[in-house]
Write an enzyme that holds these catalytic residues in place. Structure first.
Site, short mmCIF file in Angstrom:
data_model
loop_
_atom_site.label_atom_id
_atom_site.label_comp_id
_atom_site.label_asym_id
_atom_site.label_seq_id
_atom_site.Cartn_x
_atom_site.Cartn_y
_atom_site.Cartn_z
N CYS A 162 55.51 48.77 14.36
CA CYS A 162 54.14 49.07 14.81
C CYS A 162 54.20 49.50 16.27
O CYS A 162 54.89 48.88 17.09
CB CYS A 162 53.25 47.85 14.64
SG CYS A 162 51.61 48.02 15.39
N CYS A 333 20.37 31.84 73.82
CA CYS A 333 20.12 33.01 74.68
C CYS A 333 19.09 33.93 74.04
O CYS A 333 19.14 34.22 72.85
CB CYS A 333 21.43 33.75 74.91
SG CYS A 333 21.24 35.22 75.93
#
Length: 533
Positions: A162, A333
């Protein structure tokens, strides 16, 4: 390919009259000439739990209206099982095969390629270029199938490898399509199972050979697969293609329901499946009167995108005054730098004005009155106002949705109360007002829920004010009715309950009807203007 005894379209003139009374199916790729009659060999493979959840008697073959409390009773529909859909497919294939005379499974592949449009297929079939048509559909022209090469004595008597698993098997253990590529039965079965179960492929499974695009026919699939669950899955995938391509058919959106609703013409109307699910035939969502499908889809997308994060965004972020990207302050800040690579703007977190004029006084912002800072703050306020507006409508929409879930549970409580009333000399008919009241309550909740979607996209005008008044009136009456059913039902006398509940649910029905009629009138007269989100 050899024919299968199971999932097979057989054609036989001598048995035509007998076959018409049997269930029908979709078939093979036989090389024999095609006759007139069509048979489905393995309808019995369909498990009711997979095919539709119920046996055939659950199909609403007589059509039906949209269900209790709905206004459009002229929209006819029927509920079909998967077996019935399979029969519709077979009838479609038979109609085409009366003209083109091909193996049934080849015709099924051709129809799938043209989205089950018989007219388009016929037009292409007779335009004189059949080779191109079959090539586009990835099948071998049945009239030009390659001749099978005889196996040599040596190759037929020895085991062959196969080309997938490289194990040796007798030649009889190999099979393939008309393209000539052959593989062992085990590899074929594993390949088809993987394609169907893991990849969800049905109508587009091609030959496993490298660079071969010839499609595997239905007969081959049903012959090589041994697991009945895989066969059922394959049949569902094939029927799903048929349903998705047919504008008159729609799968029920309820989980684990395999029924299909068939209508006479497609429209945004309510239909009800045998499983109890009511939905809009146009969009597949729960029935959503008075809002149209377009706005509901936008709303659902907006809720999916915004609802879980909107509160956090409102409290913790601001937008860049230049590119409007949402920014989180991650330090003390106030000198902010936008991280958008196409922006890089520097600005003050406090006033949202440009940072450059602040100089060294970054810690003591004094730019509140600057025009550019004011413009930035105005943009920020507009964004916040839009968010607050969304939250206003979203919260009310979700509140009615939650109330609707709770009130569905009222049916059990009401059933118990109805039984108590029957023990106090009230007949079964006399106590039906309680169930009717819960039906009306749930309908009003559903309508109110979708009125907030409608209102979210609605521009203010005189008609919108009337709509909001109708909405407020219905909302107030609905809350009163809900209170009667949840509290007073267990406290008041039977006659008081009946009078109060009947009066209120009739009023709710009336106000709901007025609201919906006003919205529909606005649609007809083009009175509504919308806010594009």
């Amino acid at each position: 390919m050899d024919s299968d005894e199971g999932y097979n379209y057989e054609f036989d003139d001598e048995e035509e009259e007998e076959e018409e009374e049997e269930e029908c199916s979709v078939d093979s790729g036989e090389e024999e000439a095609v006759d007139d009659s069509l048979e489905l060999g393995e309808v019995e493979l369909l498990d009711p739990a997979v095919a539709g959840g119920e046996p055939d008697d659950c199909a609403d073959t007589g059509g039906g209206g949209p269900g209790p409390g709905q206004e459009d009773e002229d929209y006819r529909f029927e509920v079909l099982t998967t077996e019935q859909i399979l029969q519709h497919m077979v009838e479609c294939i038979r109609d085409v095969n009366e003209v083109i005379q091909n193996p049934a499974t080849i015709t099924r592949i051709l129809l799938s390629h043209f989205n089950w449009d018989k007219e388009k297929l016929m037009e292409r079939y007779f335009d004189g270029n059949l080779d191109k048509l079959f090539s586009e559909c990835h099948v071998i022209n049945p009239s030009k199938k390659p001749k099978t090469r005889p196996m040599s004595t040596r190759s037929s008597s020895q085991d062959l490898p196969c080309q997938i698993c490289y194990l040796n098997y007798p030649n009889s253990y190999f099979t393939g399509l008309e393209c000539g590529h052959k593989f062992c039965m085990q590899c074929w079965g594993d390949y088809l199972t993987t394609k169907i179960i893991e990849e969800g492929m049905g109508q587009t499974i091609s030959c496993p050979a490298h660079n071969c695009d010839i499609l595997v026919d239905d007969n081959t699939v049903m012959r090589l697969i041994t697991d009945s669950k895989v066969k059922l899955k394959y049949q569902h995938l094939i029927t799903n293609s048929f349903v998705e391509c047919n504008r008159l058919l729609k799968w029920c959106p309820a989980p684990d329901c395999h029924h299909v609703v068939k209508v006479q013409y497609p429209d945004a109307k309510p239909v009800r499946c045998k499983c109890g699910r009511q939905f809009c035939f146009n969009c597949g969502e729960n029935w959503h009167d008075p809002v149209k499908c377009k706005w509901l889809r936008k709303w659902i997308k907006k809720c999916d995108d915004d609802s879980e994060t909107s509160n956090w965004i409102a409290a913790n972020t601001k937008e860049c005054p230049k590119c409007h990207v949402t920014i989180e302050k991650d330090g003390g800040c106030n000198h902010m730098v936008c991280r958008n690579q196409n922006c890089k703007a520097e600005f003050c977190w406090v006033c949202l004005g440009p940072w450059e004029p602040h100089g060294s006084a970054w810690y003591n912002c004094n730019r509140y009155n600057e025009d550019d800072a004011k413009a930035a703050r105005d943009a920020q306020e507009r964004s916040r106002a839009a968010l607050q507006r969304y939250l206003f409508y979203c919260n009310r929409y979700m509140n009615h949705m939650q109330s609707l879930r709770f009130e569905h549970k009222l049916y059990a409580q009401v059933k118990q109360k109805m039984e108590e009333m029957q023990q106090h000399n009230m007949s079964w008919i006399e106590v039906q007002f309680l169930k009717k009241a819960v039906d009306v309550l749930c309908q009003c909740r559903s309508t109110l829920m979708f009125t907030y979607v409608f209102a979210f996209y609605l521009k203010k005008n005189n008609q919108s004010i009337i709509f909001e008044n109708n909405q407020a009136d219905l909302e107030n009456a609905t809350e009163v009715l809900s209170g009667y059913l949840e509290r007073d039902i267990s406290q008041d006398s039977l006659q008081d309950i009946k009078q109060k509940v009947q009066d209120k649910y009739r009023y709710c029905e009336s106000r709901r009807r007025v609201l919906l009629q006003h919205v529909h009138e606005g649609y007809e007269k083009d009175l509504w203007e919308y806010i594009e989100d």
